[in-house]
Design a protein around this motif. Structure first.
Motif, mmCIF file in Angstrom:
data_model
loop_
_atom_site.group_PDB
_atom_site.id
_atom_site.type_symbol
_atom_site.label_atom_id
_atom_site.label_comp_id
_atom_site.label_asym_id
_atom_site.label_seq_id
_atom_site.Cartn_x
_atom_site.Cartn_y
_atom_site.Cartn_z
ATOM 1 N N ARG A 60 0.951 -1.355 -0.083
ATOM 2 C CA ARG A 60 -0.223 0.040 -0.083
ATOM 3 C C ARG A 60 0.901 1.227 0.135
ATOM 4 N NH1 ARG A 60 -3.452 -1.493 3.988
ATOM 5 N NH2 ARG A 60 -2.463 -0.349 5.509
ATOM 6 N N TRP A 61 2.041 1.263 0.719
ATOM 7 C CA TRP A 61 2.706 2.148 0.984
ATOM 8 C C TRP A 61 3.542 2.373 -0.445
ATOM 9 C CZ3 TRP A 61 5.589 3.415 5.863
ATOM 10 C CH2 TRP A 61 4.727 3.721 7.232
ATOM 11 N N CYS A 62 3.970 1.431 -1.061
ATOM 12 C CA CYS A 62 4.521 1.466 -2.434
ATOM 13 C C CYS A 62 3.609 2.111 -3.479
ATOM 14 C CB CYS A 62 5.184 0.117 -3.050
ATOM 15 S SG CYS A 62 6.345 -0.830 -1.932
ATOM 16 N N GLU A 63 2.584 1.787 -3.350
ATOM 17 C CA GLU A 63 1.713 2.269 -4.416
ATOM 18 C C GLU A 63 1.310 3.583 -4.210
ATOM 19 O OE1 GLU A 63 0.670 0.579 -7.200
ATOM 20 O OE2 GLU A 63 1.751 -1.051 -6.550
ATOM 21 N N SER A 64 1.068 4.085 -2.928
ATOM 22 C CA SER A 64 0.747 5.521 -2.741
ATOM 23 C C SER A 64 2.241 6.555 -2.837
ATOM 24 C CB SER A 64 -0.086 5.608 -1.285
ATOM 25 O OG SER A 64 0.872 5.052 -0.526
ATOM 26 N N GLY A 65 3.180 5.787 -2.897
ATOM 27 C CA GLY A 65 4.285 6.725 -2.981
ATOM 28 C C GLY A 65 4.933 7.161 -1.739
ATOM 29 N N VAL A 66 4.408 6.436 -0.540
ATOM 30 C CA VAL A 66 5.084 7.044 0.874
ATOM 31 C C VAL A 66 6.626 6.884 0.673
ATOM 32 C CG1 VAL A 66 4.842 6.447 3.255
ATOM 33 C CG2 VAL A 66 2.726 6.424 1.832
ATOM 34 N N ILE A 67 6.936 5.670 0.641
ATOM 35 C CA ILE A 67 8.550 5.622 0.637
ATOM 36 C C ILE A 67 9.230 6.468 -0.263
ATOM 37 C CG2 ILE A 67 10.313 3.739 0.501
ATOM 38 C CD1 ILE A 67 8.297 1.682 1.679
ATOM 39 N N GLU A 68 8.730 6.625 -1.595
ATOM 40 C CA GLU A 68 9.511 7.345 -2.256
ATOM 41 C C GLU A 68 9.400 8.941 -1.717
ATOM 42 O OE1 GLU A 68 9.722 8.812 -7.025
ATOM 43 O OE2 GLU A 68 8.083 7.416 -6.346
ATOM 44 N N ARG A 69 8.334 9.368 -1.211
ATOM 45 C CA ARG A 69 8.306 10.755 -0.738
ATOM 46 C C ARG A 69 9.404 10.696 0.511
ATOM 47 N NH1 ARG A 69 2.740 10.287 -1.277
ATOM 48 N NH2 ARG A 69 2.454 9.631 0.686
ATOM 49 N N ILE A 70 9.503 9.736 1.355
ATOM 50 C CA ILE A 70 10.490 9.830 2.319
ATOM 51 C C ILE A 70 11.945 9.963 1.781
ATOM 52 C CG2 ILE A 70 11.632 8.366 4.089
ATOM 53 C CD1 ILE A 70 9.057 7.032 4.652
ATOM 54 N N PHE A 71 12.056 9.073 0.672
ATOM 55 C CA PHE A 71 13.430 9.155 0.132
ATOM 56 C C PHE A 71 14.073 10.675 -0.218
ATOM 57 C CE2 PHE A 71 15.940 8.646 -3.954
ATOM 58 C CZ PHE A 71 16.987 8.527 -3.383
ATOM 59 N N ARG A 72 12.851 10.922 -1.065
ATOM 60 C CA ARG A 72 13.339 12.249 -1.622
ATOM 61 C C ARG A 72 13.315 13.359 -0.680
ATOM 62 N NH1 ARG A 72 13.345 12.097 -7.061
ATOM 63 N NH2 ARG A 72 11.981 10.351 -8.102
ATOM 64 N N LEU A 225 7.843 -7.517 -7.855
ATOM 65 C CA LEU A 225 7.451 -6.437 -8.267
ATOM 66 C C LEU A 225 8.570 -5.276 -8.314
ATOM 67 C CD1 LEU A 225 3.768 -5.920 -7.159
ATOM 68 C CD2 LEU A 225 4.679 -6.976 -9.328
ATOM 69 N N LYS A 226 8.811 -4.816 -9.331
ATOM 70 C CA LYS A 226 9.759 -3.732 -9.254
ATOM 71 C C LYS A 226 9.603 -2.540 -8.291
ATOM 72 C CE LYS A 226 11.431 0.093 -12.417
ATOM 73 N NZ LYS A 226 11.320 0.461 -13.837
ATOM 74 N N SER A 227 8.272 -2.139 -8.028
ATOM 75 C CA SER A 227 8.041 -1.108 -7.190
ATOM 76 C C SER A 227 8.234 -1.464 -5.702
ATOM 77 C CB SER A 227 6.570 -0.746 -7.234
ATOM 78 O OG SER A 227 5.614 -1.837 -6.847
ATOM 79 N N THR A 228 8.109 -2.613 -5.459
ATOM 80 C CA THR A 228 8.505 -3.076 -4.128
ATOM 81 C C THR A 228 9.916 -3.297 -3.833
ATOM 82 O OG1 THR A 228 6.479 -4.774 -4.084
ATOM 83 C CG2 THR A 228 8.188 -4.829 -2.236
ATOM 84 N N PHE A 229 10.822 -3.812 -4.950
ATOM 85 C CA PHE A 229 12.256 -3.698 -4.639
ATOM 86 C C PHE A 229 12.848 -2.309 -4.586
ATOM 87 C CE2 PHE A 229 16.530 -4.756 -6.480
ATOM 88 C CZ PHE A 229 16.975 -5.259 -5.137
ATOM 89 N N LEU A 230 12.186 -1.518 -5.590
ATOM 90 C CA LEU A 230 12.959 -0.177 -5.592
ATOM 91 C C LEU A 230 12.417 0.490 -4.241
ATOM 92 C CD1 LEU A 230 13.998 2.252 -6.821
ATOM 93 C CD2 LEU A 230 11.707 2.944 -7.919
ATOM 94 N N ALA A 231 11.307 0.358 -3.420
ATOM 95 C CA ALA A 231 10.904 1.086 -2.392
ATOM 96 C C ALA A 231 11.972 0.682 -1.325
ATOM 97 C CB ALA A 231 9.651 0.618 -1.998
ATOM 98 N N ALA A 232 12.235 -0.869 -1.412
ATOM 99 C CA ALA A 232 13.200 -1.184 -0.281
ATOM 100 C C ALA A 232 14.441 -0.736 -0.360
ATOM 101 C CB ALA A 232 13.429 -2.993 -0.492
ATOM 102 N N VAL A 233 14.904 -0.539 -1.704
ATOM 103 C CA VAL A 233 16.373 0.133 -1.966
ATOM 104 C C VAL A 233 16.365 1.491 -1.395
ATOM 105 C CG1 VAL A 233 18.045 0.864 -3.708
ATOM 106 C CG2 VAL A 233 16.795 -1.418 -3.891
ATOM 107 N N GLN A 234 15.153 2.332 -1.524
ATOM 108 C CA GLN A 234 15.160 3.730 -1.165
ATOM 109 C C GLN A 234 14.997 3.695 0.405
ATOM 110 O OE1 GLN A 234 11.576 4.598 -3.326
ATOM 111 N NE2 GLN A 234 12.485 5.525 -4.858
ATOM 112 N N LEU A 235 14.237 2.788 1.054
ATOM 113 C CA LEU A 235 14.115 2.883 2.458
ATOM 114 C C LEU A 235 15.623 2.494 3.186
ATOM 115 C CD1 LEU A 235 12.382 3.222 4.816
ATOM 116 C CD2 LEU A 235 11.905 0.512 4.697
#
Length: 235
Positions: A60-72, A225-235
């Motif tokens: 849910r956090w991946c799809e809503s961009g929560v982790i990407e916002r934290i990273f940025r 899924l790419k979005s899950t793995f990318l979120a993990a790298v960002q976190l």
């Protein structure tokens, strides 16, 4: 201190629209623990909660961009003196293959000499902090992600190895008044001058990748899924 930097960026915090989560920190710890140990989600310790809920919430956090916002948000505080780009290959485990391609979605898994692989592209600053990240299939050339990632940063100098020595990239850097610190390939007719004193700092990004791969779930990709793995790298 790390938790204090991100706690006010998470959904479910006190005063945020919607329900208040009682376990935001425990959830983040569960995600980090899973990737640090490289274990399947169902093997998470019961003290961090039900593994299905952890996975569902992460998606849910991946799809809503929560982790990407934290990273940025955290990446915005960076050193602009110089930045560097490189990539690293990670092996994709058999469990990461076979995701349904919804609408032809690319899951950033490809075949290279090492089998199924994913390539992590990163730009880091002089302090070794990641400021831009992306994923591609493992066989994709490094330079393909250079220009898209460069659009996200504005350093005074840009360090890269010979794989990034291409006229379009050099021209783009010079147009933006960014000093290219990229050694010329042997077949270049007119080699450019390069500040090797500055180029020696490229070890910073190599050490960044070494730290990143301390997380076993990053060093080997288990996520479909790419979005899950990318979120993990960002976190």
């Amino acid at each position: 201190s790390q938790w204090e930097q991100i706690r006010d960026l998470l959904p479910g915090r006190e005063g945020h629209v919607g329900g208040t989560a009682a376990d935001n920190r425990l959830f983040v710890e569960a995600v980090l623990y899973r990737y640090r140990a490289g274990i399947p989600g169902r093997d998470l310790p019961t003290r961090v909660g039900d593994w299905k809920n952890v996975h569902r919430r992460l998606r849910r956090w991946c799809e809503s961009g929560v982790i990407e916002r934290i990273f940025r948000h955290l990446a915005a505080d960076h050193d602009n003196a110089y930045m560097m780009i490189d990539s690293t290959i990670v092996r994709a485990h058999q469990h990461s293959a076979g995701a349904r391609k919804k609408g032809g979605a690319d899951q950033a898994i490809g075949r290279s000499r090492g089998g199924l692989t994913t390539k992590i592209h990163a730009i880091v600053d002089a302090a070794g902090k990641a400021v831009a990240l992306s994923l591609t299939p493992g066989q994709r050339a490094d330079i393909t992600e250079a220009e898209p990632l460069l659009d996200e940063v504005d350093p005074k100098a840009f360090i890269a190895d010979k794989a990034y020595d291409a006229d379009p990239l050099i021209d783009k850097l010079e147009d933006r008044e960014i000093t290219p610190v990229i050694p010329s390939k042997r077949n270049r007719r007119n080699p450019r001058k390069t500040s090797f004193l500055l180029y020696k700092n490229r070890n910073i990004i190599e050490r960044f990748f070494a730290r990143l791969k301390h997380f076993r779930g990053i060093a080997t990709r288990y996520d479909k899924l790419k979005s899950t793995f990318l979120a993990a790298v960002q976190l």
